[in-house]
Scaffold this motif. Structure first.
Motif, PDB file in Angstrom:
ATOM      1  N   MET A 159       0.843  -1.202   0.000  1.00 34.92           N
ATOM      2  CA  MET A 159       0.000   0.000   0.000  1.00 34.92           C
ATOM      3  C   MET A 159       0.873   1.246   0.000  1.00 34.92           C
ATOM      4  O   MET A 159       1.845   1.341   0.749  1.00 34.92           O
ATOM      5  N   THR A 160       0.558   2.207  -0.852  1.00 34.47           N
ATOM      6  CA  THR A 160       1.357   3.416  -0.971  1.00 34.47           C
ATOM      7  C   THR A 160       1.112   4.339   0.212  1.00 34.47           C
ATOM      8  O   THR A 160      -0.028   4.593   0.596  1.00 34.47           O
ATOM      9  N   THR A 161       2.194   4.833   0.794  1.00 36.48           N
ATOM     10  CA  THR A 161       2.090   5.742   1.926  1.00 36.48           C
ATOM     11  C   THR A 161       1.853   7.161   1.436  1.00 36.48           C
ATOM     12  O   THR A 161       2.515   7.632   0.514  1.00 36.48           O
ATOM     13  N   SER A 162       0.907   7.838   2.060  1.00 35.49           N
ATOM     14  CA  SER A 162       0.614   9.226   1.719  1.00 35.49           C
ATOM     15  C   SER A 162       1.491  10.149   2.554  1.00 35.49           C
ATOM     16  O   SER A 162       1.707   9.914   3.747  1.00 35.49           O
ATOM     17  N   ARG A 163       1.997  11.194   1.920  1.00 40.97           N
ATOM     18  CA  ARG A 163       2.774  12.213   2.615  1.00 40.97           C
ATOM     19  C   ARG A 163       1.947  13.496   2.592  1.00 40.97           C
ATOM     20  O   ARG A 163       1.835  14.148   1.554  1.00 40.97           O
ATOM     21  N   LEU A 164       1.382  13.835   3.735  1.00 45.32           N
ATOM     22  CA  LEU A 164       0.494  14.987   3.856  1.00 45.32           C
ATOM     23  C   LEU A 164       1.215  16.095   4.603  1.00 45.32           C
ATOM     24  O   LEU A 164       1.759  15.865   5.684  1.00 45.32           O
ATOM     25  N   HIS A 165       1.215  17.291   4.020  1.00 47.96           N
ATOM     26  CA  HIS A 165       1.874  18.409   4.697  1.00 47.96           C
ATOM     27  C   HIS A 165       1.205  19.716   4.307  1.00 47.96           C
ATOM     28  O   HIS A 165       0.503  19.802   3.289  1.00 47.96           O
ATOM     29  N   THR A 166       1.414  20.720   5.116  1.00 51.09           N
ATOM     30  CA  THR A 166       0.864  22.050   4.871  1.00 51.09           C
ATOM     31  C   THR A 166       2.015  23.015   4.626  1.00 51.09           C
ATOM     32  O   THR A 166       2.991  23.035   5.386  1.00 51.09           O
ATOM     33  N   GLU A 167       1.910  23.783   3.570  1.00 51.82           N
ATOM     34  CA  GLU A 167       2.952  24.743   3.203  1.00 51.82           C
ATOM     35  C   GLU A 167       2.317  26.109   3.003  1.00 51.82           C
ATOM     36  O   GLU A 167       1.180  26.220   2.518  1.00 51.82           O
ATOM     37  N   THR A 168       3.068  27.143   3.359  1.00 52.55           N
ATOM     38  CA  THR A 168       2.641  28.502   3.014  1.00 52.55           C
ATOM     39  C   THR A 168       3.171  28.809   1.626  1.00 52.55           C
ATOM     40  O   THR A 168       4.388  28.888   1.413  1.00 52.55           O
ATOM     41  N   ILE A 169       2.249  28.935   0.686  1.00 53.24           N
ATOM     42  CA  ILE A 169       2.589  29.125  -0.719  1.00 53.24           C
ATOM     43  C   ILE A 169       2.045  30.475  -1.169  1.00 53.24           C
ATOM     44  O   ILE A 169       0.824  30.684  -1.193  1.00 53.24           O
ATOM     45  N   ASN A 170       2.933  31.398  -1.479  1.00 56.03           N
ATOM     46  CA  ASN A 170       2.516  32.727  -1.958  1.00 56.03           C
ATOM     47  C   ASN A 170       1.468  33.363  -1.037  1.00 56.03           C
ATOM     48  O   ASN A 170       0.483  33.953  -1.490  1.00 56.03           O
ATOM     49  N   GLY A 171       1.674  33.199   0.281  1.00 54.98           N
ATOM     50  CA  GLY A 171       0.816  33.843   1.250  1.00 54.98           C
ATOM     51  C   GLY A 171      -0.422  33.081   1.652  1.00 54.98           C
ATOM     52  O   GLY A 171      -1.192  33.564   2.491  1.00 54.98           O
ATOM     53  N   ALA A 172      -0.652  31.903   1.084  1.00 60.04           N
ATOM     54  CA  ALA A 172      -1.810  31.076   1.448  1.00 60.04           C
ATOM     55  C   ALA A 172      -1.322  29.762   2.061  1.00 60.04           C
ATOM     56  O   ALA A 172      -0.263  29.243   1.696  1.00 60.04           O
ATOM     57  N   ARG A 173      -2.096  29.238   2.978  1.00 58.02           N
ATOM     58  CA  ARG A 173      -1.785  27.952   3.591  1.00 58.02           C
ATOM     59  C   ARG A 173      -2.440  26.857   2.752  1.00 58.02           C
ATOM     60  O   ARG A 173      -3.660  26.755   2.688  1.00 58.02           O
ATOM     61  N   LEU A 174      -1.594  26.059   2.090  1.00 57.83           N
ATOM     62  CA  LEU A 174      -2.099  25.012   1.188  1.00 57.83           C
ATOM     63  C   LEU A 174      -1.807  23.642   1.765  1.00 57.83           C
ATOM     64  O   LEU A 174      -0.690  23.366   2.222  1.00 57.83           O
ATOM     65  N   VAL A 175      -2.810  22.771   1.713  1.00 56.81           N
ATOM     66  CA  VAL A 175      -2.659  21.385   2.125  1.00 56.81           C
ATOM     67  C   VAL A 175      -2.247  20.584   0.896  1.00 56.81           C
ATOM     68  O   VAL A 175      -2.966  20.560  -0.113  1.00 56.81           O
ATOM     69  N   ILE A 176      -1.091  19.933   0.978  1.00 52.75           N
ATOM     70  CA  ILE A 176      -0.500  19.197  -0.144  1.00 52.75           C
ATOM     71  C   ILE A 176      -0.382  17.728   0.240  1.00 52.75           C
ATOM     72  O   ILE A 176      -0.037  17.398   1.375  1.00 52.75           O
ATOM     73  N   GLU A 177      -0.689  16.855  -0.696  1.00 48.94           N
ATOM     74  CA  GLU A 177      -0.571  15.418  -0.446  1.00 48.94           C
ATOM     75  C   GLU A 177       0.198  14.768  -1.586  1.00 48.94           C
ATOM     76  O   GLU A 177      -0.047  15.065  -2.756  1.00 48.94           O
TER      77      GLU A 177
END
Length: 288
Positions: free
Chosen positions: A1-19
């Motif tokens: 099963m593939t492991t998900s890498r979930l993180h939050t980054e501040t991108i150009n002034g917005a908080r984006l949830v990236i997976e």
């Protein structure tokens, strides 16, 4: 099963949830969800998660959608800049850019803005302008499976919602149009699982779409392009995809005969085989 890498980054002034899914040293596919203010990374994860056996899949909730922050502006320029910042931040190198519906608009816009970074483009049920929008309204009026609220039909593509309550009412009313086979339980699940951001949707359809027209620039897209579409797509019908595939330098069109707006979910095995074959054909070599 593939492991998900979930993180939050501040991108150009917005908080984006990236997976992310898949091997980090594999070719990267960045997948953009559709429906600003309604969509999220959930659909790209379902659609492209199976590709994580051989590709690095990167998807995210765009600003103003899903679990990301509601920091504007909600413009195509800003959303494209966010894609590029994510590509740079994650050190993805040259990418396969993918997107469906409104995500396809942004995938094409990104490719035009950063052609040197895109190895191939995968589009699904999208359009290069608004010239086919009247067909969506006609299909909604003629829909004979369940009645569509006339109030909702008048709101298609307008982006004029007062709050999330009104926005949710609209979304529930038009959801039966999306799939080739109507499933009321599935419609309820989709409506209940949606995170509503009415201001994002208002900007996307009330401000951005009236001036959206890439038709004159499509020949500038020189990377290989796969255009997929459901035969029964009510929102971005087959002629919209034919226009794209026939205008880019290296386009190929695949129509899914038993799908509406979401062949990646309605005919998943065929969709996955089609995309994998395309990537192999154009030299995006899978990992392993």
């Amino acid at each position: 099963m593939t492991t998900s890498r979930l993180h939050t980054e501040t991108i150009n002034g917005a908080r984006l949830v990236i997976e992310e899914l898949g091997p980090q040293d594999a070719p990267a596919i960045v997948v953009h969800h559709g429906a600003p203010g309604l969509g999220s990374r959930a659909e790209p994860l379902r659609s492209f998660g199976p590709f994580a056996d051989a590709y690095r899949i990167v998807t995210f909730d765009a600003r103003g959608s899903g679990s990301s922050s509601d920091d504007g502006p909600f413009s195509h320029e800003q959303w494209v800049a966010d894609i590029e910042e994510i590509r740079t931040r994650l050190d993805l190198g040259d990418i396969v850019m993918a997107g469906g519906s409104y995500g396809g608009f942004l995938a094409m816009e990104y490719t035009l803005a950063h052609p040197e970074r895109v190895r191939a483009l995968v589009l699904r049920d999208t359009a290069a302008d608004t010239s086919h929008d009247h067909l969506a309204v006609e299909r909604a009026r003629d829909f004979d499976v369940v009645p569509i609220d006339p109030w909702a039909i008048e709101r298609i593509g307008t982006g004029g919602f007062a709050d999330n309550t009104e926005f949710e009412r609209y979304w529930r009313a038009i959801l039966p149009l999306y799939d080739h086979k109507y499933d009321p339980a599935a419609v309820e699940r989709k409506a209940a699982n949606t995170q509503y951001h009415y201001a994002t949707h208002n900007a996307a359809f009330g401000v951005n779409m009236p001036k959206y027209d890439l038709t004159g620039r499509l020949p500038e897209i020189t990377c290989p392009v796969l255009v997929t579409v459901g035969r029964h797509d009510w929102r971005t019908p087959v002629p919209a995809s034919e226009l794209i595939a026939g205008s880019v330098t290296d386009g190929r069109l695949v129509v899914f005969e038993h799908s509406g707006h979401s062949p990646q979910l309605e005919e998943p095995e065929l969709f996955q085989a089609t995309v994998r074959g395309f990537l192999r054909d154009v030299g995006v070599t899978p990992h392993g």
